[in-house]
Design an enzyme around this catalytic site. Structure first.
Site, PDB file in Angstrom:
ATOM      1  N   HIS A  37       0.878  -1.213   0.004  1.00 55.29           N
ATOM      2  CA  HIS A  37      -0.188   0.042   0.063  1.00 55.29           C
ATOM      3  C   HIS A  37       0.891   1.136  -0.088  1.00 55.29           C
ATOM      4  CE1 HIS A  37       1.022  -0.193   4.325  1.00 55.29           C
ATOM      5  NE2 HIS A  37       1.003   1.096   4.392  1.00 55.29           N
TER       6      HIS A  37
HETATM    7  C1  UD1 Z   1      -1.436   5.341   6.544  1.00 56.32           C
HETATM    8  C2  UD1 Z   1      -0.197   5.716   7.032  1.00 56.32           C
HETATM    9  C3  UD1 Z   1       0.912   4.671   6.532  1.00 56.32           C
HETATM   10  C4  UD1 Z   1       0.316   3.219   7.286  1.00 56.32           C
HETATM   11  C5  UD1 Z   1      -0.930   3.019   6.696  1.00 56.32           C
HETATM   12  C6  UD1 Z   1      -1.594   1.660   7.145  1.00 56.32           C
HETATM   13  C7  UD1 Z   1       0.394   7.924   6.879  1.00 56.32           C
HETATM   14  C8  UD1 Z   1       1.306   9.132   6.044  1.00 56.32           C
HETATM   15  N1  UD1 Z   1       0.291   6.885   6.480  1.00 56.32           N
HETATM   16  O1  UD1 Z   1      -1.266   5.040   5.153  1.00 56.32           O
HETATM   17  O2  UD1 Z   1       2.161   4.734   7.389  1.00 56.32           O
HETATM   18  O3  UD1 Z   1       1.379   2.510   7.023  1.00 56.32           O
HETATM   19  O4  UD1 Z   1      -2.035   3.857   7.164  1.00 56.32           O
HETATM   20  O5  UD1 Z   1      -2.628   1.339   6.842  1.00 56.32           O
HETATM   21  O6  UD1 Z   1       0.022   8.260   7.847  1.00 56.32           O
HETATM   22  N2  UD1 Z   1      -8.701   5.513   2.706  1.00 56.32           N
HETATM   23  C9  UD1 Z   1      -9.788   4.648   2.624  1.00 56.32           C
HETATM   24  N3  UD1 Z   1     -10.414   4.555   3.890  1.00 56.32           N
HETATM   25  C10 UD1 Z   1     -10.001   4.640   5.194  1.00 56.32           C
HETATM   26  C11 UD1 Z   1      -8.710   5.449   5.165  1.00 56.32           C
HETATM   27  C12 UD1 Z   1      -7.992   5.708   3.803  1.00 56.32           C
HETATM   28  O7  UD1 Z   1     -10.629   4.298   1.638  1.00 56.32           O
HETATM   29  O8  UD1 Z   1     -10.323   4.288   6.225  1.00 56.32           O
HETATM   30  C13 UD1 Z   1      -8.082   5.576   1.545  1.00 56.32           C
HETATM   31  C14 UD1 Z   1      -8.364   6.918   0.873  1.00 56.32           C
HETATM   32  O9  UD1 Z   1      -8.653   6.891  -0.366  1.00 56.32           O
HETATM   33  C15 UD1 Z   1      -7.003   7.656   1.276  1.00 56.32           C
HETATM   34  C16 UD1 Z   1      -6.186   6.643   1.016  1.00 56.32           C
HETATM   35  O10 UD1 Z   1      -6.825   5.338   1.297  1.00 56.32           O
HETATM   36  O11 UD1 Z   1      -7.137   9.024   0.740  1.00 56.32           O
HETATM   37  C17 UD1 Z   1      -4.894   6.947   1.936  1.00 56.32           C
HETATM   38  O12 UD1 Z   1      -5.280   7.149   3.322  1.00 56.32           O
HETATM   39  P1  UD1 Z   1      -4.179   7.585   4.269  1.00 56.32           P
HETATM   40  O13 UD1 Z   1      -4.653   7.463   5.778  1.00 56.32           O
HETATM   41  O14 UD1 Z   1      -3.808   9.085   3.705  1.00 56.32           O
HETATM   42  O15 UD1 Z   1      -2.847   6.965   4.163  1.00 56.32           O
HETATM   43  P2  UD1 Z   1      -2.674   5.219   4.130  1.00 56.32           P
HETATM   44  O16 UD1 Z   1      -2.216   5.006   2.625  1.00 56.32           O
HETATM   45  O17 UD1 Z   1      -3.764   4.553   4.617  1.00 56.32           O
END
Ligand code: UD1
Length: 360
Positions: free
Chosen positions: A208
């Site tokens: 991811h």
């Molecule tokens: C985040 C952490 C990463 C961790 C990962 C574990 C940061 C910078 N990154 O990455 O270190 O390894 O979590 O999962 O903090 N989204 C959903 N549902 C959710 C949350 C996110 O669909 O509940 C999607 C959205 O499109 C969002 C994308 O995932 O824009 C990224 O989410 P984000 O929390 O920004 O970063 P992760 O890739 O989850």
């Protein structure tokens, strides 16, 4: 003491759970803030249930956004919570955006921050987590390290040795507690990796990181390599929402890969302990496989968790998908890197944190 725990994203929850439990005995007033960085049931509620974590007292509901948007909203939300509740100590976990943002808000109000999983460094600032680690450790009053490389990194950056406490790995506290609750048969059977003789070999995949999944060419190459590997062995891939969004947006195909929804903590642990090989770009999974003695191939150029390579079962593959295929083949044919469990990954890291907090 009045202690505020701040969590926000999936990898925080398994770190906070044992610390909340260990601090219970000390009679502290404990409250938990969820920033809302992760909000999908599969990434948050389901994990809370498995971990038997109490419901958060406050949810800031920040949701997704750019780094600046997410950080800014957490700053504003946390400042309000801190001004209202005036805790004596704030505990933050890991290296996600919620960790760094909560730390900035707390330090500005001159409330001490304790960082659980301090000192880890990849020295790769293209990873947002590295920036989060640097900010958090710079501002934290207490730095609880999971491995001694963390202590070395912090001392080299000029942190006072009196602030650094080598406590061990809290994720392993959770893993050890919950391992007996895993029930392999049903899940393995439903995924078709159980035959009459017992579990059949399979590869377990999680990817991811933006560096692997955000660019179409790198994601295409990875999916192609995994689909090739799936000729030899079933490849089970619980897909993070970030990754599934990219696969959909780019119209990519899963090929022979068994792509499934994100799993709960217990489901993932069940698969992890039975996998022939784990292919990942996660931080925590590098540690969990080292503890479990399962071979791990990490699709990254570097790691902030070097003990998983020097002592454990982890190998860095970088972006080389040919190397990924050949190393997977080697593992499946029995050439497996043996590892040992790093010091203080013993199930008592949270107890050591609680003991230290009792002295404050
Ligand atoms: C985040 C952490 C990463 C961790 C990962 C574990 C940061 C910078 N990154 O990455 O270190 O390894 O979590 O999962 O903090 N989204 C959903 N549902 C959710 C949350 C996110 O669909 O509940 C999607 C959205 O499109 C969002 C994308 O995932 O824009 C990224 O989410 P984000 O929390 O920004 O970063 P992760 O890739 O989850």
């Amino acid at each position: 003491m009045h202690i505020l725990h701040v969590v926000g994203a999936r990898p925080n929850f398994m770190k906070a759970a044992p610390v909340l439990a260990a601090l219970k005995a000390g009679g502290h007033r404990q409250r938990q803030v969820h920033t809302g960085q992760h909000y999908d049931a599969k990434l948050s509620d389901a994990i809370f249930r498995d971990l038997r974590l109490p419901e958060p007292d406050i949810n800031l509901g920040v949701g997704s956004g750019t780094h600046a948007q997410q950080t800014a909203q957490i700053l504003v939300g946390m400042e309000k919570v801190l001004l209202e509740s005036k805790p004596d100590l704030v505990l933050v976990y890991g290296d996600v955006n919620s960790t760094a943002a909560a730390t900035i808000a707390t330090a500005k109000l001159l409330i001490p921050v304790a960082h659980v999983e301090a000192g880890l460094r990849s020295r790769d600032r293209t990873m947002p987590e590295e920036i989060n680690r640097l900010i958090t450790d710079r501002l934290a009053a207490w730095l609880y390290t999971p491995s001694t490389d963390g202590d070395d990194n912090l001392r080299a950056e000029g942190v006072s040795p009196a602030s650094i406490k080598f406590v061990g790995n809290v994720m392993i506290d959770t893993l050890q507690q919950l391992l007996p609750l895993t029930e392999p048969d049903t899940l393995l059977r439903s995924l078709g990796v159980m035959n009459g003789a017992g579990p059949a070999p399979f590869a377990l995949v999680t990817l991811h990181r933006p560096s692997n999944v955000d660019a179409a060419d790198s994601l295409t190459r990875l999916l192609g390599a995994l689909s090739d590997i799936a000729r030899d062995v079933p490849v089970i891939f619980p897909v993070h929402p970030r990754t599934s969004a990219r696969v959909q947006a780019q119209g990519l195909l899963w090929g022979r890969i068994t792509a499934i929804e994100p799993l709960t903590y217990l489901e993932f642990l069940t698969l992890q302990r039975r996998a022939a090989v784990v292919i990942t770009d996660s931080g925590g999974i590098q540690e969990e496989t080292t503890f479990l003695g399962i071979p791990c191939l990490t699709m990254r150029e570097n790691t902030e968790r070097p003990v998983t390579v020097t002592l454990g079962t982890n190998q860095l593959i970088g972006r080389d998908t040919e190397l990924l295929k050949s190393e997977t083949r080697a593992i499946l044919s029995g050439r497996v890197k043996k590892g040992v469990i790093p010091p203080l990954w013993d199930g008592h890291a949270a107890d050591r944190i609680a003991e230290h907090i009792a002295t404050l």
